[in-house]
Design a protein around this motif. Structure first.
Motif, mmCIF file in Angstrom:
data_model
loop_
_atom_site.group_PDB
_atom_site.id
_atom_site.type_symbol
_atom_site.label_atom_id
_atom_site.label_comp_id
_atom_site.label_asym_id
_atom_site.label_seq_id
_atom_site.Cartn_x
_atom_site.Cartn_y
_atom_site.Cartn_z
ATOM 1 N N THR A 79 0.829 -1.200 0.000
ATOM 2 C CA THR A 79 0.000 0.000 0.000
ATOM 3 C C THR A 79 0.867 1.254 0.000
ATOM 4 O O THR A 79 2.034 1.213 0.399
ATOM 5 C CB THR A 79 -0.952 0.021 1.219
ATOM 6 O OG1 THR A 79 -1.875 1.106 1.083
ATOM 7 C CG2 THR A 79 -0.180 0.170 2.524
ATOM 8 N N TYR A 80 0.291 2.356 -0.446
ATOM 9 C CA TYR A 80 0.956 3.666 -0.351
ATOM 10 C C TYR A 80 0.151 4.588 0.560
ATOM 11 O O TYR A 80 0.391 5.787 0.602
ATOM 12 C CB TYR A 80 1.126 4.291 -1.743
ATOM 13 C CG TYR A 80 -0.157 4.577 -2.489
ATOM 14 C CD1 TYR A 80 -0.585 5.878 -2.703
ATOM 15 C CD2 TYR A 80 -0.940 3.537 -2.999
ATOM 16 C CE1 TYR A 80 -1.755 6.142 -3.395
ATOM 17 C CE2 TYR A 80 -2.101 3.789 -3.702
ATOM 18 C CZ TYR A 80 -2.512 5.096 -3.891
ATOM 19 O OH TYR A 80 -3.667 5.345 -4.580
ATOM 20 N N ALA A 81 -0.795 3.996 1.307
ATOM 21 C CA ALA A 81 -1.687 4.757 2.183
ATOM 22 C C ALA A 81 -1.273 4.574 3.639
ATOM 23 O O ALA A 81 -1.173 3.447 4.126
ATOM 24 C CB ALA A 81 -3.124 4.289 1.989
ATOM 25 N N LEU A 82 -1.067 5.678 4.342
ATOM 26 C CA LEU A 82 -0.612 5.601 5.726
ATOM 27 C C LEU A 82 -1.677 5.001 6.638
ATOM 28 O O LEU A 82 -1.355 4.228 7.538
ATOM 29 C CB LEU A 82 -0.217 7.000 6.217
ATOM 30 C CG LEU A 82 0.414 7.080 7.614
ATOM 31 C CD1 LEU A 82 1.686 6.234 7.685
ATOM 32 C CD2 LEU A 82 0.719 8.523 7.977
ATOM 33 N N ASN A 83 -2.950 5.340 6.412
ATOM 34 C CA ASN A 83 -4.000 4.792 7.281
ATOM 35 C C ASN A 83 -4.125 3.278 7.110
ATOM 36 O O ASN A 83 -4.323 2.539 8.079
ATOM 37 C CB ASN A 83 -5.342 5.486 7.042
ATOM 38 C CG ASN A 83 -5.857 5.373 5.626
ATOM 39 O OD1 ASN A 83 -5.091 5.161 4.680
ATOM 40 N ND2 ASN A 83 -7.153 5.517 5.439
ATOM 41 N N VAL A 84 -3.978 2.800 5.885
ATOM 42 C CA VAL A 84 -4.010 1.353 5.641
ATOM 43 C C VAL A 84 -2.797 0.696 6.277
ATOM 44 O O VAL A 84 -2.907 -0.351 6.938
ATOM 45 C CB VAL A 84 -4.060 1.058 4.129
ATOM 46 C CG1 VAL A 84 -3.914 -0.439 3.863
ATOM 47 C CG2 VAL A 84 -5.357 1.574 3.529
ATOM 48 N N ALA A 85 -1.623 1.288 6.102
ATOM 49 C CA ALA A 85 -0.392 0.722 6.674
ATOM 50 C C ALA A 85 -0.466 0.650 8.194
ATOM 51 O O ALA A 85 -0.055 -0.351 8.802
ATOM 52 C CB ALA A 85 0.810 1.547 6.239
#
Length: 251
Positions: A123-129
């Motif tokens: 992922t490139y999404a901080l909330n997902v990470a």
């Protein structure tokens, strides 16, 4: 919605047909009603028009596309997003490497990963990470670059090349606009490269969108509907089903 509201909305759309904006007070004067009545009409409409800073604009005009607010989106259609992700989770298999897109639509999917083994999330999404980092046994690949606070995601010139080198079984893609003729789009141009790279290299491509996105056109185009194998939605996705077109899964 009553006939008078429909008539007012049609008059306003005609006034905006050439582009530009219409101040709320002028819209009220044009229709011979109060500003509050115009607000109620817009709130009850199909989303073709929207209010930005006290001015009425066409929602599909990229020049005036509304600013994406991740915090607000987190609570928008929350139960629907959960239901969409439950359907999406049915496509998972042990050992998969998943691309999980940014935004809030796919965040509930993370909570459904624990029942599978040996998963890797890209992922490139901080909330997902952040959510994935709390799951024991799930490997995380966070794609870095310049941080974009508006969508809590990263962007870089070489991100598409990095994604292309990964073996991705399933790409779960979100969108802000899905239009049968104009394709699939989002608000932020830095999201285009990672979305397109994941679509290009994944074994299976799944678009996950709630009904508020159907029929919308946003500034950053990134795919056509037939670039996907599966579309998971609760919206009315009546599409010409040509050979090779996506399978529509109702949530």
């Amino acid at each position: 919605m009553n006939a008078r509201s429909v008539s007012r909305l049609a008059r306003l759309q005609q006034a905006l047909a050439g582009g530009g904006t219409l101040h709320l007070r002028d819209a009220a004067r044009l229709c011979g009603v109060s500003e509050m009545t115009i607000r109620r009409d817009i709130d009850a409409s199909d989303g073709a028009m929207t209010l930005l800073g006290g001015r009425l604009v066409m929602a599909d005009n990229p020049q005036f596309a509304p600013v994406y607010d991740l915090d607000r989106q987190q609570y928008s259609h929350a139960m629907t997003k959960r239901r969409l992700c439950e359907r999406a989770a049915g496509f998972l298999a042990d050992g998969d490497t998943l691309f999980v897109d940014c935004g809030t639509t796919l965040l509930p999917l993370v909570n459904l990963l624990a029942s599978h083994e040996r998963l890797t999330v890209v992922t490139y999404a901080l909330n997902v990470a952040n959510a994935v980092s709390l799951l024991p046994g799930v490997r995380l690949v966070l794609l870095g670059g310049l941080f974009h606070a508006s969508s809590r995601s990263f962007g870089s010139d070489d991100m598409n090349a990095v994604i292309g080198r990964l073996g991705i079984n399933r790409a779960f893609i979100s969108a802000a606009g899905v239009h049968a003729q104009r394709g699939v789009s989002c608000f932020h141009f830095h999201e285009v490269a990672p979305k397109q790279a994941a679509i290009a290299c994944a074994e299976q491509r799944l678009l996950v969108v709630d009904e508020s996105k159907v029929g919308q056109i946003r500034p950053a185009y990134f795919a056509q509907l037939d670039d996907f194998d599966v579309v998971i939605t609760d919206g009315d996705m009546t599409l010409p089903q040509a050979d090779g077109g996506p399978r529509i899964v109702a949530a």
